[in-house]
Design an enzyme around this catalytic site. Structure first.
Site, PDB file in Angstrom:
ATOM      1  N   ARG A 247      42.780  24.652  46.126  1.00 46.81           N
ATOM      2  CA  ARG A 247      43.593  25.358  45.141  1.00 46.81           C
ATOM      3  C   ARG A 247      42.895  26.589  44.600  1.00 46.81           C
ATOM      4  O   ARG A 247      43.531  27.423  43.958  1.00 46.81           O
ATOM      5  CB  ARG A 247      43.943  24.414  43.987  1.00 46.81           C
TER       6      ARG A 247
ATOM      7  N   HIS B 287      58.247  59.079  53.829  1.00 46.54           N
ATOM      8  CA  HIS B 287      58.481  59.532  52.453  1.00 46.54           C
ATOM      9  C   HIS B 287      57.200  59.495  51.628  1.00 46.54           C
ATOM     10  O   HIS B 287      57.255  59.552  50.395  1.00 46.54           O
ATOM     11  CB  HIS B 287      59.572  58.683  51.801  1.00 46.54           C
TER      12      HIS B 287
ATOM     13  N   LYS C 168      49.534  38.562  54.318  1.00 45.82           N
ATOM     14  CA  LYS C 168      48.630  37.622  55.004  1.00 45.82           C
ATOM     15  C   LYS C 168      47.319  38.324  55.341  1.00 45.82           C
ATOM     16  O   LYS C 168      46.255  37.798  55.094  1.00 45.82           O
ATOM     17  CB  LYS C 168      49.240  37.118  56.315  1.00 45.82           C
TER      18      LYS C 168
ATOM     19  N   TRP D 123      39.403  27.767  37.268  1.00 48.54           N
ATOM     20  CA  TRP D 123      39.717  29.121  37.699  1.00 48.54           C
ATOM     21  C   TRP D 123      39.719  29.939  36.405  1.00 48.54           C
ATOM     22  O   TRP D 123      40.605  29.783  35.580  1.00 48.54           O
ATOM     23  CB  TRP D 123      41.078  29.161  38.395  1.00 48.54           C
TER      24      TRP D 123
ATOM     25  N   GLU E 121      55.326  40.320  54.490  1.00 49.75           N
ATOM     26  CA  GLU E 121      54.582  39.063  54.584  1.00 49.75           C
ATOM     27  C   GLU E 121      53.360  39.225  55.498  1.00 49.75           C
ATOM     28  O   GLU E 121      52.286  38.696  55.204  1.00 49.75           O
ATOM     29  CB  GLU E 121      55.523  37.952  55.085  1.00 49.75           C
TER      30      GLU E 121
ATOM     31  N   CYS F 204      43.347  25.712  38.165  1.00 48.35           N
ATOM     32  CA  CYS F 204      42.348  24.695  37.841  1.00 48.35           C
ATOM     33  C   CYS F 204      42.821  23.342  38.364  1.00 48.35           C
ATOM     34  O   CYS F 204      44.006  23.135  38.599  1.00 48.35           O
ATOM     35  CB  CYS F 204      42.163  24.611  36.343  1.00 48.35           C
TER      36      CYS F 204
ATOM     37  N   GLU G  39      45.197  39.187  52.101  1.00 52.56           N
ATOM     38  CA  GLU G  39      44.631  38.094  51.295  1.00 52.56           C
ATOM     39  C   GLU G  39      43.509  37.354  52.000  1.00 52.56           C
ATOM     40  O   GLU G  39      42.592  36.881  51.341  1.00 52.56           O
ATOM     41  CB  GLU G  39      45.697  37.150  50.733  1.00 52.56           C
TER      42      GLU G  39
ATOM     43  N   ASN H 198      43.871  22.122  32.040  1.00 51.80           N
ATOM     44  CA  ASN H 198      44.502  23.196  32.805  1.00 51.80           C
ATOM     45  C   ASN H 198      45.517  23.870  31.891  1.00 51.80           C
ATOM     46  O   ASN H 198      46.202  23.175  31.129  1.00 51.80           O
ATOM     47  CB  ASN H 198      45.270  22.647  34.007  1.00 51.80           C
ATOM     48  N   GLY H 199      45.668  25.170  32.013  1.00 53.18           N
ATOM     49  CA  GLY H 199      46.649  25.881  31.196  1.00 53.18           C
ATOM     50  C   GLY H 199      45.946  26.816  30.221  1.00 53.18           C
ATOM     51  O   GLY H 199      44.750  27.095  30.356  1.00 53.18           O
TER      52      GLY H 199
ATOM     53  N   LYS I 131      45.767  28.460  44.867  1.00 53.15           N
ATOM     54  CA  LYS I 131      46.909  27.998  45.647  1.00 53.15           C
ATOM     55  C   LYS I 131      48.178  27.956  44.806  1.00 53.15           C
ATOM     56  O   LYS I 131      49.258  28.281  45.273  1.00 53.15           O
ATOM     57  CB  LYS I 131      46.598  26.609  46.221  1.00 53.15           C
TER      58      LYS I 131
HETATM   59  O1  M6R Z   1      53.827  27.798  45.327  1.00 56.93           O
HETATM   60  P1  M6R Z   1      54.622  29.067  45.378  1.00 56.93           P
HETATM   61  O2  M6R Z   1      55.361  29.214  46.643  1.00 56.93           O
HETATM   62  O3  M6R Z   1      55.502  29.242  44.189  1.00 56.93           O
HETATM   63  O4  M6R Z   1      53.528  30.210  45.343  1.00 56.93           O
HETATM   64  C1  M6R Z   1      53.895  31.555  45.264  1.00 56.93           C
HETATM   65  C2  M6R Z   1      52.736  32.456  45.583  1.00 56.93           C
HETATM   66  O5  M6R Z   1      51.703  32.282  44.651  1.00 56.93           O
HETATM   67  C3  M6R Z   1      52.176  32.209  46.996  1.00 56.93           C
HETATM   68  O6  M6R Z   1      53.168  32.334  47.954  1.00 56.93           O
HETATM   69  C4  M6R Z   1      51.059  33.229  47.303  1.00 56.93           C
HETATM   70  O7  M6R Z   1      51.579  34.511  47.402  1.00 56.93           O
HETATM   71  C5  M6R Z   1      50.290  32.837  48.562  1.00 56.93           C
HETATM   72  N1  M6R Z   1      48.883  33.059  48.363  1.00 56.93           N
HETATM   73  C6  M6R Z   1      50.663  33.621  49.743  1.00 56.93           C
HETATM   74  O8  M6R Z   1      49.943  33.317  50.882  1.00 56.93           O
END
Ligand code: M6R
Length: 613
Positions: free
Chosen positions: A27, A509, A490, A79, A486, A2, A493, A105-106, A608
């Site tokens: 975000r 396996h 990418k 969010w 990674e 949020c 997502e 937020n929270g 984010k």
């Molecule tokens: O801000 P942070 O690096 O702690 O965030 C960690 C993950 O939430 C962040 O890397 C997330 O996996 C991204 N969406 C990846 O692209």
């Protein structure tokens, strides 16, 4: 997750709030709302979906004069956690008297018993949210002093909050507080801006104050007065943001993600510049706060993080063991915090987080500090909670990362981890020559990445062969194994193609059962130790009809033979080549998602910065 914006000053509050919310759009959120003071009443406008919807809805519902009213307001992007993303669940929420408005937020963990108690004395709730319960609780505590009412209410809640509160009975002030959810206050000239993220402030001022947990502030257009929840004044320094407002714009690129991929030669340059000492064959990372004795006595390195930051940690694990001859392990931060980890003062815990606000990583930091470990952080956002709570570490200096999918932060994280490994290595076993060679490899990283980025158009062409896939597998060995993880993250997502990363040896396996004619295998097959074995694994996939896209080393004709398609990256040391390799995969994921027409910068369901567990 949020986002919060609050404004009090000489400008038209609604426009400032909507522009601030736009800056927070990256975000991730699902609804938005704002409240302004109109004489002795609070006016609210809310809408599901984008900030553009909120703007249009407000324009239709309010007179032009109201839409441009100078004064005080608060706003929020939500969010959803409690109840779906509907208009009624969107913030701000009002108290029973409808004089007090709150954005939050929270998560208020004990909202159910509080709600039941308030319902028992006649309160009526419209939404399913924990936030509306907190708004009513503040109203119930208000005996003529809003600040005291907020303090009293916050004493009764469990959980996390970053809040902004205004009241029609006390115009000219906003009360803001935090516990576990960031609040930064921008101190302007005759105006004050409150936000959960500095990007909503940069257009107004560079002078900011960060609240610490359990701080509560009375904010007016000309003053910021901070106390703790027991009403004891506390002093917080004014800091300089150092963020250029233009850095938060797309700068001619179609998406922030593409812009951030292209920025990597520069962001990597910023991470590395001034931090290598060629005479000593080492790195200069004073922020780590380590003495030669700490390095010599070091027992273990533990790297914690989530998502992409976790993957950077996995590359770091290889680097620390290879270069520094020290036992290293990586742990998902959420697991670490609840596992009762064994730690001592000779263990370095490195918390990796782009945002510096990820709830699980922050909790891991607190657990490690509690256990007496030597804790440091690797953050991008200056002044973020993790950076401040660790008090030592290294900033990435990658600039604002707006795209939800992390790109430039990952490559800078890896570059800094390589420099940390070099420093530890020189303090332990690396010779001057070895250190020097590795330092030169690190110094060359921005140029290597620039050469991969030049291939963007070609990678866009290749993407046409893959964008209709339903599944994809990414495979690699050694330090290329986390790159495979990674790359898969990418792709999934931003394109919503189901993608999995595996160690190249692991496919047989189990996952190999899923291969069909044409299933994409994206194989990290650079010319580094283990390549021959990976080529063998590729053969196994080809034999089952898979289509192979290889990431190979320039000039490696042997590897090229194994591939249906390939992207060649410049030759470098195995650890260093993880960076150009991942840039190739970032571009691949971007172009695939673009061909699929996906909303690349704000993928569905994602945020984010993940500030809830
Ligand atoms: O801000 P942070 O690096 O702690 O965030 C960690 C993950 O939430 C962040 O890397 C997330 O996996 C991204 N969406 C990846 O692209």
């Amino acid at each position: 997750m949020c986002g919060i914006v609050g404004y009090i000053g000489k400008a038209d509050a609604t426009s400032v709030l909507i522009n601030g919310l736009r800056r927070l759009e990256y975000r991730g959120y699902d609804s938005a709302g704002l409240a302004i003071l109109d004489g002795d009443r609070v006016l609210i406008s809310k809408s599901p979906g984008k900030v553009a919807n909120l703007k249009e809805q407000t324009r239709l519902a309010w007179s032009p004069e109201l839409c441009h009213r100078v004064g005080t307001g608060i706003a929020h992007t939500r969010w959803a956690t409690h109840g779906p993303p509907t208009e009624v669940n969107a913030h701000p929420h009002l108290d029973q008297s409808e004089d007090i408005a709150l954005v939050h937020n929270g998560i208020i963990e004990n909202y159910r018993p509080i709600r039941a108690r308030l319902e028992g004395i006649g309160h009526h709730f419209y939404s399913e949210t924990d936030t509306e319960v907190l708004a009513h609780l503040i109203g119930e505590c208000d005996k003529g002093d809003l600040f005291q009412a907020v303090c009293d209410a916050l004493h009764q809640v469990k959980g996390t909050f970053g809040i902004a509160v205004l009241s029609a009975r006390e115009p000219g002030k906003i009360i803001t507080a935090r516990r576990g959810s960031p609040i930064v206050i921008g101190v302007g000239d005759g105006e004050t801006i409150i936000a959960s993220d500095a990007s909503a402030i940069v257009a107004h001022t560079q002078r900011v104050v960060y609240l610490d947990d359990n701080d509560i502030a009375i904010v007016t257009a000309d003053s910021v007065e901070i106390r703790d929840l027991n009403n004891v004044p506390v002093t917080r320094e004014i800091a300089e943001l150092g963020i250029d407002a233009a850095a938060a714009e797309k700068g001619g690129f179609g998406h922030f993600m593409l812009k951030e991929i292209h920025e990597q030669p520069e962001s990597l340059g910023n991470a590395i510049r001034g931090r290598l000492d060629m005479d000593l064959g080492s790195s200069v990372l004073a922020g780590m706060g380590t003495s030669p004795r700490d390095l010599a006595e070091l027992n273990r390195v533990v790297l914690v993080g989530c998502g992409t930051s976790l993957h950077a940690g996995l590359v770091g694990e290889y680097a620390f063991e290879d270069m520094a001859d020290v036992h290293a392990e990586v742990e998902q931060a959420a697991e670490f915090r609840y596992r009762n980890p064994l730690l001592g003062s000779r263990d370095f815990v490195i918390a990796i987080s782009q945002s510096g606000e990820t709830a699980d990583t922050l909790a891991a930091v607190r657990e490690a500090k509690q256990k007496g470990a030597f804790v440091m952080s690797l953050c991008n956002v200056v002044g973020s909670t993790i950076a401040r709570e660790t008090g030592r570490g290294v900033y990435l200096h990658a600039g604002p990362e707006i795209s939800v999918a992390s790109t430039k932060a990952f490559t800078s994280q890896v570059a800094v981890l390589l420099m940390m490994a070099l420093k530890l290595g020189r303090g332990r076993r690396l010779s001057l020559d070895e250190g020097n060679r590795f330092a030169k490899e690190i110094e060359a990283i921005p140029a290597l990445v620039g050469r991969v980025i030049l291939q963007s158009a070609r990678i866009a062409e290749l993407a046409k062969e893959y964008y209709q896939a339903q599944h994809a597998f990414f495979i690699g060995r050694g330090p290329m194994y986390p790159v495979a993880l990674e790359g898969a993250l990418k792709l999934k997502e931003i394109s919503y193609i189901h993608a999995e990363g595996y160690h190249a040896a692991e496919l047989k396996h189990g996952p190999i059962a899923l291969l069909e004619k044409g299933t994409p295998i994206i194989a990290l097959a650079c010319d580094i130790p283990g390549k021959d074995k990976t080529l063998g694994n590729i053969e196994e996939c080809r034999a089952r009809g898979a289509r192979i896209l290889g990431i190979i080393t320039e000039g490696d004709d042997e590897a090229a033979e194994y591939m249906d398609d390939y992207i060649a990256i410049p030759r470098s040391n195995a650890l260093v080549s993880t960076i150009p390799a991942v840039v190739a995969l970032q571009l691949f994921a971007y172009h695939v998602a673009n061909l699929r027409g996906c909303e690349i910068d704000q993928p569905r369901n994602l945020a984010k910065s993940v500030t809830v567990e």
